[in-house]
Every structure is written in structure tokens, then in C-alpha cells.
Motif scaffolding. Structure first.
Motif, PDB file in Angstrom:
ATOM      1  N   TRP A  42       0.921  -1.039   0.045  1.00 36.77           N
ATOM      2  CA  TRP A  42       0.110   0.052  -0.251  1.00 36.77           C
ATOM      3  C   TRP A  42       0.751   1.382  -0.070  1.00 36.77           C
ATOM      4  O   TRP A  42       1.801   1.322   0.841  1.00 36.77           O
ATOM      5  CB  TRP A  42      -0.860   0.183   1.310  1.00 36.77           C
ATOM      6  N   GLU A  66      -5.575   5.371  -1.260  1.00 34.58           N
ATOM      7  CA  GLU A  66      -6.646   6.140  -1.376  1.00 34.58           C
ATOM      8  C   GLU A  66      -7.482   5.641  -2.606  1.00 34.58           C
ATOM      9  O   GLU A  66      -8.967   5.926  -2.393  1.00 34.58           O
ATOM     10  CB  GLU A  66      -6.285   7.773  -1.349  1.00 34.58           C
ATOM     11  N   SER A  67      -7.081   5.342  -3.788  1.00 35.15           N
ATOM     12  CA  SER A  67      -7.977   4.944  -4.633  1.00 35.15           C
ATOM     13  C   SER A  67      -8.584   3.831  -4.535  1.00 35.15           C
ATOM     14  O   SER A  67      -9.907   3.882  -5.007  1.00 35.15           O
ATOM     15  CB  SER A  67      -6.920   4.640  -5.994  1.00 35.15           C
ATOM     16  N   ARG A  70       0.404   0.732  -9.192  1.00 38.42           N
ATOM     17  CA  ARG A  70       1.193   1.983  -9.560  1.00 38.42           C
ATOM     18  C   ARG A  70       0.264   3.046 -10.191  1.00 38.42           C
ATOM     19  O   ARG A  70       0.748   3.750 -11.135  1.00 38.42           O
ATOM     20  CB  ARG A  70       2.546   1.859 -10.248  1.00 38.42           C
ATOM     21  N   THR A  71      -1.042   3.079  -9.985  1.00 39.41           N
ATOM     22  CA  THR A  71      -1.979   3.957 -10.675  1.00 39.41           C
ATOM     23  C   THR A  71      -2.838   4.527  -9.481  1.00 39.41           C
ATOM     24  O   THR A  71      -3.261   4.049  -8.430  1.00 39.41           O
ATOM     25  CB  THR A  71      -3.056   3.196 -11.609  1.00 39.41           C
ATOM     26  N   ARG A  72      -2.907   5.942  -9.717  1.00 42.18           N
ATOM     27  CA  ARG A  72      -3.988   6.706  -8.891  1.00 42.18           C
ATOM     28  C   ARG A  72      -5.122   7.063  -9.700  1.00 42.18           C
ATOM     29  O   ARG A  72      -5.096   7.418 -10.531  1.00 42.18           O
ATOM     30  CB  ARG A  72      -3.312   7.853  -8.309  1.00 42.18           C
ATOM     31  N   LYS A  73      -6.510   6.787  -8.845  1.00 42.36           N
ATOM     32  CA  LYS A  73      -7.631   7.105  -9.491  1.00 42.36           C
ATOM     33  C   LYS A  73      -8.645   7.433  -8.419  1.00 42.36           C
ATOM     34  O   LYS A  73      -9.293   6.521  -7.793  1.00 42.36           O
ATOM     35  CB  LYS A  73      -8.164   5.897 -10.445  1.00 42.36           C
ATOM     36  N   VAL A  74      -8.834   8.444  -8.133  1.00 39.78           N
ATOM     37  CA  VAL A  74      -9.673   8.971  -6.763  1.00 39.78           C
ATOM     38  C   VAL A  74     -10.760   9.964  -7.194  1.00 39.78           C
ATOM     39  O   VAL A  74     -11.495  10.128  -6.394  1.00 39.78           O
ATOM     40  CB  VAL A  74      -8.557   9.730  -5.925  1.00 39.78           C
ATOM     41  N   ASP A 126       3.750   9.869  -4.658  1.00 41.51           N
ATOM     42  CA  ASP A 126       3.474   9.528  -6.026  1.00 41.51           C
ATOM     43  C   ASP A 126       3.406   8.026  -6.243  1.00 41.51           C
ATOM     44  O   ASP A 126       4.469   7.366  -6.372  1.00 41.51           O
ATOM     45  CB  ASP A 126       4.272  10.451  -7.022  1.00 41.51           C
ATOM     46  N   VAL A 127       2.415   7.447  -6.220  1.00 37.96           N
ATOM     47  CA  VAL A 127       2.520   5.921  -6.476  1.00 37.96           C
ATOM     48  C   VAL A 127       3.065   5.536  -7.762  1.00 37.96           C
ATOM     49  O   VAL A 127       3.428   4.449  -7.798  1.00 37.96           O
ATOM     50  CB  VAL A 127       0.815   5.280  -6.354  1.00 37.96           C
ATOM     51  N   SER A 128       2.906   6.490  -8.727  1.00 35.28           N
ATOM     52  CA  SER A 128       3.429   5.835 -10.106  1.00 35.28           C
ATOM     53  C   SER A 128       4.944   5.919  -9.916  1.00 35.28           C
ATOM     54  O   SER A 128       5.747   5.122 -10.882  1.00 35.28           O
ATOM     55  CB  SER A 128       2.977   6.920 -10.969  1.00 35.28           C
ATOM     56  N   ASP A 145      -2.312   2.214  -4.572  1.00 36.55           N
ATOM     57  CA  ASP A 145      -2.555   3.363  -4.075  1.00 36.55           C
ATOM     58  C   ASP A 145      -3.741   3.190  -3.173  1.00 36.55           C
ATOM     59  O   ASP A 145      -4.914   2.702  -3.453  1.00 36.55           O
ATOM     60  CB  ASP A 145      -3.065   4.501  -5.103  1.00 36.55           C
TER      61      ASP A 145
END
Length: 278
Positions: free
Chosen positions: A165, A183-184, A213-217, A170-172, A181
Motif C-alpha cells: 500500500w 486512497e484509490s 502504481r496507478t492513482r484514480k480518486v 506519488d504511487v507511479s 494506491d
């Protein structure tokens, strides 16, 4: 070995995700790590809108069977971060991450959320667990099933403690190729806690997969219409932000790890109605 039932299960899975319906384990069918809430329950797909509706821009959100939601008399919900011993993330960081995740849903609805000091005072409990943790939906280690949550008013939200986690930064750019990520995933699972099922819209928060390694919130229009149909809209809501990541990026982003074969077979089993959840 493939038979007619397995081929049909794969076709249901492909239809749910707007893929070319081949009935075969082709490359696009090898999906990313996902939520553990089932897309098919008792043999019926909750994502039945499929690719044809997606092509016409229709809403593709779904609800749990029976359409459960929190009662109209309860618009203030309290959540507790109750089980944290299995994660190295400190409590203050967890509080900030989950507060942001809940705030995204509060912004679009008539609901509001407050962190409670203990599980006894909470409507919703959040915890990190490993393997079999007593709810009949055992976790499977890194990637595969990331988390699951229960429909209203179950109020339970469980995350797989074995995941890498990322709660800050920056998770990327994370050093781990299997970084996820936090929070995503939290924003997605809160949607389930509030009564939303999965969406067939790849850009929606409630789409059931996300690559590492992707953020989508940010809520998409599909998420907003679905949740506001349950709880009404916040008059101060300013609308959704433009999508920053394409569905192609979400499906096959650079540096992302695909789900292993064994996890894909588990998904196909669900599509065949052989299990209630992954």
C-alpha cells in the motif's frame, strides 16, 4: 481444460468489461488487480449493461441486489479505523487518507462522514487483514483481490494487509512494481459501503479493476449519477473533473502488473455463478 460452461463464463466476464466476446483467455481478458465484491451473484451479472450501452454513453453504474442503502434518517455516518496492527502505515496517515476518500463522496451527496474514536461508536469499520479473516472472503496475497466492502448497512471495509500500500507520495514512482494506491482503493470501496455495485464504465471509480502504481480518486459522472440516485445531490457540488487517465492507461499502464492466471480463473468462476465473491 475448457468446456462449454467455462467458455460461457469467460464470455460473461468479457461482456461485463466491454471486451471483445471471444470465450477465450486472450490478452485483453487478463485483467488487473481488483475489488473483491462480486460482479455476478447467483448466476446473474450486476454489470449487464455491457459494451453496447457504453458505446451510446449511457450510465453503467449498478446496485446490490435489492438496492440496499443507508436510511433517510441517517445522513451522518461515523467510521472507525479499527484494525491496523497488520499494516506498517501510521495511524495519522491512515486518518488523512480515509478522510479524503470519504470527503469525495460527501461532496457529491447529502451524506457526511466523521471518524469515530472506536468501532463501538461507528457505523462503518475499516481494517487491514491477511488471508482468512473470518468473513468467508479470504484474501490472496499481493495483487489479485485488493479489498472488499459490504453493502448497507453492513458497514465493514477490509483491505488485504499483504498489498504494498502507498499512502503518501506519488504511487507511479513507487519502488515496488506491485504498489497499490490506498486512497484509490478506499474511494472505490466506500462506494460499496454506500450501496453502489460495480460499473462497466472504465473511467468510473466503481469499475472493478485498477492497475498497480496507478492513482484514480476522482468521481466520474457515472459514479455521481449512481450515488445521487440513492441519496440526492449536494447543492454545492461543482461537478466532476475531466478524466486525467484514459481507459487504455488504466488497463495496461506502464509498469503495471497484471493479475496472475490463478486470480483470473477465480474471476471466471465468479462469472459462472460458482461463488458469491472473489
Amino acid at each position: 481444460m475448457f468446456d462449454a460452461d467455462l467458455e460461457e463464463a469467460i464470455k460473461v466476464y468479457q461482456r461485463n468489461f466491454g471486451l471483445n466476446i471471444t470465450g477465450a483467455m486472450d490478452a485483453p481478458t487478463m485483467m488487473a488487480p481488483r475489488c473483491g465484491v462480486a460482479d455476478v451473484i447467483n448466476g446473474t451479472s450486476s454489470m449487464g449493461a455491457g459494451a453496447a450501452s457504453h458505446a451510446h454513453g449511457r450510465n453503467l453504474y449498478s446496485y446490490f441486489p435489492g438496492g440496499p442503502r443507508w436510511p433517510r434518517s441517517k445522513r451522518s455516518l461515523r467510521y472507525a479505523i479499527a484494525q491496523t496492527a497488520a499494516t506498517p502505515i501510521d495511524r495519522a496517515t491512515l486518518s488523512r487518507v480515509f478522510a479524503r476518500a470519504f470527503a469525495r463522496w460527501a461532496a457529491a451527496t447529502t451524506l457526511n462522514f466523521t471518524e469515530a474514536a472506536s468501532a463501538e461508536d461507528a457505523d462503518i469499520t475499516i481494517g487491514f487483514h491477511a488471508g482468512d479473516h473470518g468473513d468467508g472472503e479470504a484474501f490472496d496475497g499481493p495483487l489479485g483481490t485488493l479489498a472488499h466492502a459490504f453493502s448497507p448497512a453492513g458497514g465493514r471495509f477490509h483491505l488485504d494487509a499483504a498489498e504494498s500500500w502507498v499512502a503518501t507520495g506519488d504511487v507511479s514512482r513507487a519502488s515496488s512494481a506491485v504498489a497499490v494506491d490506498l486512497e484509490s482503493v478506499a474511494v472505490h470501496e466506500i462506494g460499496h459501503l454506500l450501496g453502489l455495485g460495480h460499473s462497466s464504465e472504465p473511467g468510473a471509480i466503481m469499475f472493478p479493476t485498477i492497475t498497480s502504481r496507478t492513482r484514480k480518486v476522482d468521481l466520474a459522472s457515472d459514479d455521481v449519477v449512481g450515488i445521487q440516485s440513492l441519496y440526492g445531490g449536494n447543492p454545492n457540488f461543482k461537478g466532476v473533473a475531466p478524466l486525467a487517465t484514459s481507459s487504455r492507461d488504466m488497463d495496461s499502464g506502464a509498469g503495471a502488473r497484471s493479475r496472475p492466471w490463478s486470480a483470473l480463473v477465480a474471476v471466471v468462476a465468479v462469472a459462472a455463478g460458482l461463488a458469491v465473491a472473489l
